[in-house]
Design a protein around this motif. Sequence first.
Motif, mmCIF file in Angstrom:
data_model
loop_
_atom_site.group_PDB
_atom_site.id
_atom_site.type_symbol
_atom_site.label_atom_id
_atom_site.label_comp_id
_atom_site.label_asym_id
_atom_site.label_seq_id
_atom_site.Cartn_x
_atom_site.Cartn_y
_atom_site.Cartn_z
ATOM 1 N N VAL A 14 0.849 -1.180 0.000
ATOM 2 C CA VAL A 14 0.000 0.000 0.000
ATOM 3 C C VAL A 14 0.890 1.238 0.000
ATOM 4 C CG1 VAL A 14 -1.767 1.297 1.252
ATOM 5 C CG2 VAL A 14 -1.800 -1.209 1.280
ATOM 6 N N VAL A 15 0.719 2.067 -1.003
ATOM 7 C CA VAL A 15 1.427 3.346 -1.070
ATOM 8 C C VAL A 15 0.437 4.417 -1.493
ATOM 9 C CG1 VAL A 15 3.652 2.289 -1.640
ATOM 10 C CG2 VAL A 15 2.155 3.040 -3.476
ATOM 11 N N ASP A 16 0.804 5.655 -1.269
ATOM 12 C CA ASP A 16 -0.038 6.743 -1.750
ATOM 13 C C ASP A 16 0.837 7.910 -2.170
ATOM 14 O OD1 ASP A 16 0.669 8.169 0.598
ATOM 15 O OD2 ASP A 16 -1.079 7.414 1.650
ATOM 16 N N LEU A 48 6.135 1.701 -4.844
ATOM 17 C CA LEU A 48 5.839 0.268 -4.726
ATOM 18 C C LEU A 48 7.105 -0.569 -4.714
ATOM 19 C CD1 LEU A 48 2.729 -0.111 -7.045
ATOM 20 C CD2 LEU A 48 2.820 -0.588 -4.594
ATOM 21 N N LYS A 49 8.094 -0.182 -5.495
ATOM 22 C CA LYS A 49 9.365 -0.916 -5.535
ATOM 23 C C LYS A 49 10.076 -0.886 -4.189
ATOM 24 C CE LYS A 49 10.168 0.038 -10.402
ATOM 25 N NZ LYS A 49 10.972 0.805 -11.354
ATOM 26 N N GLN A 50 9.852 0.153 -3.411
ATOM 27 C CA GLN A 50 10.554 0.335 -2.135
ATOM 28 C C GLN A 50 9.753 -0.175 -0.938
ATOM 29 O OE1 GLN A 50 11.373 4.519 -1.957
ATOM 30 N NE2 GLN A 50 12.415 4.532 -3.921
ATOM 31 N N TYR A 53 5.804 -6.157 1.346
ATOM 32 C CA TYR A 53 4.455 -6.726 1.419
ATOM 33 C C TYR A 53 4.022 -6.843 2.870
ATOM 34 C CZ TYR A 53 4.453 -8.154 -3.480
ATOM 35 O OH TYR A 53 4.452 -8.159 -4.839
ATOM 36 N N THR A 54 2.742 -6.625 3.118
ATOM 37 C CA THR A 54 2.157 -6.892 4.421
ATOM 38 C C THR A 54 1.084 -7.961 4.238
ATOM 39 O OG1 THR A 54 0.540 -5.113 4.149
ATOM 40 C CG2 THR A 54 2.570 -4.568 5.305
#
Length: 73
Positions: A14-16, A48-50, A53-54
Amino acid sequence: MKVTVTTKQIYHKVVDTVVDIPDMEESNVSDYLLENEDIYTKEIYDKLKQTVYTEDQGEWRYDIADKNYGGHL
């Protein structure tokens, strides 16, 4: 009686990002973002690359063999 126990584990990233857009009717924001993906997609993909996963809570269920019956555990 045979019962199959199944688990489905789902992993998320999850990123924003904050995007400045012109003032407009709220109902037009979605269309604007779809028509101007270039203003946010690169930053989202870079983040997303950095990101790691959760794990979600997942889903556990059972199904009784030879029956159309089962449910969540």
